[in-house]
Structure formats: structure tokens, C-alpha cells
Scaffold this motif. Structure first.
Motif, mmCIF file in Angstrom:
data_model
loop_
_atom_site.group_PDB
_atom_site.id
_atom_site.type_symbol
_atom_site.label_atom_id
_atom_site.label_comp_id
_atom_site.label_asym_id
_atom_site.label_seq_id
_atom_site.Cartn_x
_atom_site.Cartn_y
_atom_site.Cartn_z
ATOM 1 N N ALA A 1 9.983 -4.999 -2.849
ATOM 2 C CA ALA A 1 9.039 -4.511 -3.819
ATOM 3 C C ALA A 1 8.296 -5.313 -4.814
ATOM 4 O O ALA A 1 7.259 -5.042 -5.207
ATOM 5 N N VAL A 2 9.055 -6.408 -5.362
ATOM 6 C CA VAL A 2 8.333 -7.372 -6.319
ATOM 7 C C VAL A 2 7.199 -7.880 -5.457
ATOM 8 O O VAL A 2 6.046 -8.328 -6.096
ATOM 9 N N LYS A 3 7.439 -8.240 -4.235
ATOM 10 C CA LYS A 3 6.278 -8.971 -3.484
ATOM 11 C C LYS A 3 5.033 -8.117 -3.629
ATOM 12 O O LYS A 3 3.857 -8.669 -3.377
ATOM 13 N N GLN A 4 5.179 -6.885 -3.467
ATOM 14 C CA GLN A 4 3.974 -5.967 -3.256
ATOM 15 C C GLN A 4 3.148 -5.608 -4.504
ATOM 16 O O GLN A 4 2.017 -5.242 -4.527
ATOM 17 N N ASP A 5 3.825 -6.147 -5.798
ATOM 18 C CA ASP A 5 2.886 -5.961 -6.978
ATOM 19 C C ASP A 5 1.770 -6.886 -7.125
ATOM 20 O O ASP A 5 1.888 -7.979 -6.465
ATOM 21 N N ALA B 1 17.288 -7.164 -0.774
ATOM 22 C CA ALA B 1 15.970 -7.273 0.182
ATOM 23 C C ALA B 1 14.979 -6.351 -0.299
ATOM 24 O O ALA B 1 13.748 -6.609 -0.382
ATOM 25 N N TYR B 2 15.337 -5.108 -0.459
ATOM 26 C CA TYR B 2 14.473 -4.121 -1.141
ATOM 27 C C TYR B 2 13.746 -4.663 -2.373
ATOM 28 O O TYR B 2 12.535 -4.450 -2.423
ATOM 29 N N LEU C 1 28.722 -5.861 1.926
ATOM 30 C CA LEU C 1 27.829 -6.856 2.093
ATOM 31 C C LEU C 1 26.513 -6.178 2.513
ATOM 32 O O LEU C 1 25.446 -6.854 2.020
ATOM 33 N N GLY C 2 26.659 -5.459 3.349
ATOM 34 C CA GLY C 2 25.327 -4.717 3.685
ATOM 35 C C GLY C 2 24.436 -4.023 2.716
ATOM 36 O O GLY C 2 23.385 -4.198 2.518
ATOM 37 N N PHE C 3 25.046 -3.171 1.918
ATOM 38 C CA PHE C 3 24.560 -2.600 0.777
ATOM 39 C C PHE C 3 23.986 -3.497 -0.010
ATOM 40 O O PHE C 3 22.869 -3.187 -0.658
#
Length: 84
Positions: free
Chosen positions: A55-59, A50-51, A42-44
Motif C-alpha cells: 500500500a505504501v509503494k502505491q503512493d 506485506a499489505y 505468523l501468517g496474519f
């Protein structure tokens, strides 16, 4: 054949879907390891999700030119504004 069927009866209950006490005792040594594996998986998957979302929000797509209209499609809002 009869030996295996009598052995199976030790681990199942005749009524309902619960575990028999013998099966509970058999599974007990693996609970901690199974829970650790569950939390690791679940953590992985949560970390990858989340990553990827971060990463998509930074585009920034401000440098991509957007067409004013698509070919063959009329801008109805412009016609409505011109009438008023």
C-alpha cells in the motif's frame, strides 16, 4: 508441602535445561494445535506487513510541491556548481 515438591521433581531434571520424559508426554497432545496457532499468527502478521508495504509503494508523491530550499539553509551544491 512435601507432596507438591515430590510431584515437581517428576517433571524436571536435576541437571541441564531439558524436559523430562514425563513433561514431554504431557506436552505431546498440544503440539499440533500449538504449531497451527504459530503458523496462523505468523501468517496474519506477515500478511499485514506485506499489505502495508504494498500500500505504501502505491503512493505517488509527484503532486506534492517540494520547496527548493529550506528557510535558513543554503544550497551548497549550487554554489559549488557556480564556481566551476
Amino acid at each position: 508441602m512435601s507432596n507438591s515438591t515430590s510431584r515437581e521433581k517428576l517433571y524436571t531434571q536435576k541437571k541441564g535445561y531439558g524436559f523430562s520424559p514425563a513433561l514431554e508426554r504431557t506436552r505431546q497432545p498440544f503440539r499440533v494445535r500449538n504449531m497451527a496457532t504459530l503458523f496462523a499468527l505468523l501468517g496474519f502478521t506477515g500478511g499485514v506487513y506485506a499489505y502495508s508495504m504494498l500500500a505504501v509503494k502505491q503512493d505517488d508523491f509527484s503532486d506534492v510541491p517540494m520547496p527548493s530550499t529550506l528557510p535558513g539553509v543554503q544550497d551548497v551544491t549550487r554554489e559549488y556548481k557556480d564556481k566551476q
